[in-house]
Design an enzyme around this catalytic site. Structure first.
Site, short mmCIF file in Angstrom:
data_model
loop_
_atom_site.label_atom_id
_atom_site.label_comp_id
_atom_site.label_asym_id
_atom_site.label_seq_id
_atom_site.Cartn_x
_atom_site.Cartn_y
_atom_site.Cartn_z
N LYS A 198 13.92 41.18 18.36
CA LYS A 198 13.87 42.55 17.81
C LYS A 198 12.50 43.14 18.11
O LYS A 198 11.47 42.57 17.74
CB LYS A 198 14.12 42.46 16.30
CG LYS A 198 14.58 43.73 15.65
CD LYS A 198 14.97 43.44 14.21
CE LYS A 198 15.47 44.67 13.49
NZ LYS A 198 15.61 44.43 12.05
C1 E4P Z 1 17.42 46.98 10.53
O1 E4P Z 1 17.52 46.08 11.32
C2 E4P Z 1 16.55 46.97 9.36
O2 E4P Z 1 16.33 45.62 8.99
C3 E4P Z 1 17.12 47.62 8.16
O3 E4P Z 1 18.45 48.04 8.36
C4 E4P Z 1 16.24 48.59 7.46
O4 E4P Z 1 16.90 49.04 6.31
P1 E4P Z 1 16.14 49.77 5.11
O5 E4P Z 1 15.86 51.17 5.52
O6 E4P Z 1 17.13 49.71 3.97
O7 E4P Z 1 14.89 48.99 4.83
#
Ligand code: E4P
Length: 217
Positions: A87
């Site tokens: 990622k």
């Molecule tokens: C995506 O990969 C992120 O981990 C995540 O969806 C972020 O979500 P949030 O805005 O609820 O922190």
């Protein structure tokens, strides 16, 4: 549509996995910290534990913000298990690293995507997944689902194979709307996934069936 769970909590991952509908897991440094998992060694061990629980893709985020650091970290993460998806943040060096990993056949997830232009760049760099954060856009009075539609249109126009991973999903309607629009994947909390199960008419109907069965026995 693929279902990923967005957590580093092993119990929740196991619960979603037990439903038989889980296709993968996404994590990020904040989700790791929330579970009290800190330090490089503990984080690596936690990724291994997650890969042991699920069969699908597991996104593991790099901390470096420079190309060389991202490549170093990403290669180490990818070597942990073939399920690992590296990622990368949606910054210039992240795009360069994405292209590097794509050329090597290593899966990537471009994260922190908030515009169609960013998603287009990620697709051109060969990302496996692009993660538009719909909940965080909604939080600032911007149409998160509208962004998913825009990206869908662009990717379909050119046949990009990068999968649209709707991220920052907060509730069941986000999931349903993403499915209508054609997101390839959604990642959300267990509460949003389990929320899809619930309907009062199901509970009322089941109670009636069971009561009627008892009458005849
Ligand atoms: C995506 O990969 C992120 O981990 C995540 O969806 C972020 O979500 P949030 O805005 O609820 O922190």
């Amino acid at each position: 549509m693929k279902f990923f769970i967005d957590t580093a909590n092993l119990d929740q991952i196991k619960e979603a996995q037990a439903l038989g509908i889980l296709d993968g897991v996404t994590t990020n440094p904040s989700l790791m910290a929330k579970e009290g998992i800190t330090g490089a060694e503990n984080i690596v061990n936690h990724y291994k534990a997650i890969c042991d629980v699920v069969e699908g893709d597991v996104s593991a985020e790099v901390i470096a913000t420079d190309f060389e650091g991202m490549v170093r970290e990403g290669e180490a993460l990818a070597a942990l298990n073939p399920q690992i998806v590296v990622k990368l943040p949606m910054i210039a060096d992240g795009v360069k690293a994405c292209k590097y990993f794509a050329d090597k056949g290593i899966k990537t997830n471009m994260t922190l995507v908030f515009s169609a232009g960013q998603a287009l760049l990620a697709a051109k760099a060969g990302a496996t997944y692009v993660s538009p954060f719909i909940g965080r856009l909604d939080d600032v009075s911007t149409d998160g689902l509208g962004l998913i539609s825009e990206i869908r249109l662009i990717f379909d126009n050119y046949g990009y194979t990068t999968e649209i991973l709707a991220a920052s999903v907060r509730h069941t309607m986000h999931i349903i709307d993403c499915a209508k629009i054609g997101a390839d994947v959604m990642t959300g909390p267990l509460s949003a996934i389990s929320g899809l199960l619930k309907h009062p008419l199901t509970d009322i109907g089941l109670a009636k069936f069971l009561a009627d069965f008892k009458k005849g026995n």
